[in-house]
Design a protein around this motif. Structure first.
Motif, short mmCIF file in Angstrom:
data_model
loop_
_atom_site.label_atom_id
_atom_site.label_comp_id
_atom_site.label_asym_id
_atom_site.label_seq_id
_atom_site.Cartn_x
_atom_site.Cartn_y
_atom_site.Cartn_z
N GLU A 135 0.00 -0.43 -5.18
CA GLU A 135 -0.26 -0.93 -3.83
C GLU A 135 -1.09 -2.22 -3.91
O GLU A 135 -2.01 -2.33 -4.72
CB GLU A 135 -1.03 0.11 -3.02
CG GLU A 135 -0.22 1.35 -2.69
CD GLU A 135 -1.02 2.32 -1.85
OE1 GLU A 135 -2.23 2.06 -1.64
OE2 GLU A 135 -0.46 3.33 -1.40
N SER A 162 5.15 -2.98 4.34
CA SER A 162 3.70 -3.21 4.48
C SER A 162 3.22 -2.64 5.81
O SER A 162 4.02 -2.46 6.75
CB SER A 162 3.37 -4.70 4.40
OG SER A 162 3.84 -5.25 3.19
N ILE A 221 -1.64 -3.51 3.71
CA ILE A 221 -1.41 -2.80 2.46
C ILE A 221 0.10 -2.76 2.22
O ILE A 221 0.87 -2.34 3.08
CB ILE A 221 -1.98 -1.37 2.51
CG1 ILE A 221 -3.49 -1.42 2.67
CG2 ILE A 221 -1.60 -0.59 1.25
CD1 ILE A 221 -4.13 -0.05 2.78
N THR A 246 -3.27 -5.12 -1.65
CA THR A 246 -3.99 -5.36 -0.39
C THR A 246 -4.09 -6.86 -0.15
O THR A 246 -4.53 -7.61 -1.01
CB THR A 246 -5.39 -4.75 -0.44
OG1 THR A 246 -5.28 -3.35 -0.71
CG2 THR A 246 -6.10 -4.94 0.90
#
Length: 438
Positions: free
Chosen positions: A260, A352, A247, A262
């Motif tokens: 955010e 991250s 993430i 992923t």
């Protein structure tokens, strides 16, 4: 031309692009032409050697049989390309080990960008040239000199020069294929050399089945089914990856807020590919090769003979030692390719993280645990693939596939997958260029 909008191009689209796209077509023709040139060069003979006597003497040598597979018959035909790409492969392995051990080389690879990689490539070429001289000298003095038609002083330097020059030419062609053709040149050369030995192997197998009756036919069918199952398993393991979710934190650039994101970190199940098996095979044939160079006689030679007899292919001691060596080299090579500490630092710099894992030391420990489990599973599969053909050959009595074992199968499957992926990449790029023009 109508193209597919799917992510992966269809077979029809791929073949149409190979035939119509000028860039892809020229790369394919260059690759095929250079590979054909190398195959012709293997049959240009080294002068001054009694070939019939040499071939009859080495027919039962496991060391030269192993090398002959990777040179496409260059050893048995005694061509000027007898060493093939092997010195360059050995030099690449040595440079990988030195890069991990010497800080200056590691700095060149990680921090100097393209210039550093070119410098390492140049050093690799020099190491390959030195290794080719060492190998050609050892083969000439320890093996070929006995079968020379004349015992003049110039036989050794002339033969060494011919073998070294041939190896350097093959190395140059492999780099040319990588730069202007399709796929990795060194891998494709080994791939073609292995494929070149298949007609002879299949012919011997057919003769064995025809002369041995129904029992021989059943044995051959069992062996072929085992090879087919192994190929399917190799494809799945070579493509198998563990995707670790990542993430990325929210960040603001000016007035724009980025949410955010992923993504995932792919860790391959078999990090080392075929290299652990190559290293383990080299260690196992080392006693036999030393006996060939040192000759019989002496306590050391007698000890080597005992070790060689204990490690006969097909014996349980051979299977056990082979599996242990594959496990060791799998962990060793995985540590060279993936560094959990570097990955954790890079993730922290980019903002991250792995869900549920704290950045820094905890991320490093988590990645080390995952990598160790993956490497153990990959090493177990490699041990299974490496030992099953030998055990099946011993059980069925079919020895015509000897030498074309796990190493060859892994190389064939791996190179075929990588080359197909690169061709698909070119097809996708051509597809997007056509969309932009429209």
């Amino acid at each position: 031309m109508v193209v597919s909008r799917d992510k992966t191009p269809t077979a029809q689209e791929t073949f149409l692009q190979m035939a119509q796209a000028a860039g892809l077509r020229s790369r394919l023709l260059i690759t095929i032409g250079l590979l054909t040139l190398i195959r012709f060069g293997i049959f240009i003979p080294i002068p001054g050697i009694d070939r019939e006597k040499f071939i009859s003497a080495i027919s039962n040598s496991p060391v030269l049989g192993f090398l002959d597979i990777f040179t496409g018959g260059g050893i048995s035909t005694l061509g000027i390309f007898a060493l093939g790409i092997l010195p360059f492969i050995n030099a690449s392995i040595i440079m990988q080990l030195l890069t991990a051990a010497i800080p200056s080389l590691e700095d060149l690879q990680k921090n100097e960008g393209e210039a550093g990689r070119r410098k390492i490539s140049q050093i690799t070429r020099y190491v390959a040239a030195g290794w080719a001289i060492v190998q050609s000298t050892a083969i000439t003095v320890g093996l070929l000199k006995e079968y020379a038609l004349s015992s003049t002083f110039w036989f050794v330097p002339e033969t060494v020069l011919a073998l070294t020059a041939g190896s350097m030419f093959v190395m140059w062609v492999s780099e040319l294929i990588t730069e202007r053709g399709i796929g990795n040149g060194a891998s494709l050369l080994i791939f073609v050399n292995i494929v070149a030995s298949l007609p002879r192997t299949l012919g011997q197998t057919i003769d064995y089945a025809q002369t041995g009756g129904r029992q021989a036919v059943a044995q051959v069918i069992i062996l072929l089914l085992v090879f087919l199952v192994m190929i399917v398993g190799i494809v799945f393991v070579q493509e198998g990856t563990r995707r670790i979710p990542i993430i990325s934190a929210r960040r603001q650039v000016g007035r724009k807020l980025y949410r955010e994101r992923t993504s995932y970190l792919p860790l391959r199940l078999n990090q080392g590919g075929v290299m652990p098996i190559i290293f383990a095979s080299a260690v196992l044939i080392l006693p036999q090769s030393l006996i060939g160079f040192l000759g019989n006689g002496g306590a050391f030679s007698e000890a080597l003979v005992k070790v060689t007899n204990a490690l006969r292919p097909g014996s349980w001691s051979y299977v056990g030692v082979y599996s242990i060596l594959i496990l060791f080299f799998s962990y060793f090579y995985a540590s060279l390719i993936v560094n959990p500490e570097d990955i954790s630092k890079n993730l922290k710099k980019m903002g991250s993280s792995i869900p549920g894992i704290r950045p820094g030391e905890k991320t490093k420990e988590y990645l080390e645990g995952v990598l160790n489990r993956l490497t153990f599973l990959g090493a177990g599969f490699l041990s299974f693939v490496a030992t099953v053909p030998t055990l099946v050959e011993g059980a069925t009595g079919v020895t015509t596939f000897r030498g074309l074992g796990a190493t060859s199968l892994l190389i064939l499957v791996g190179v075929a997958i990588d080359t197909a992926k690169q061709i698909q990449t070119y097809v996708i790029s051509q597809r997007y260029e056509g969309m932009v023009k429209q």
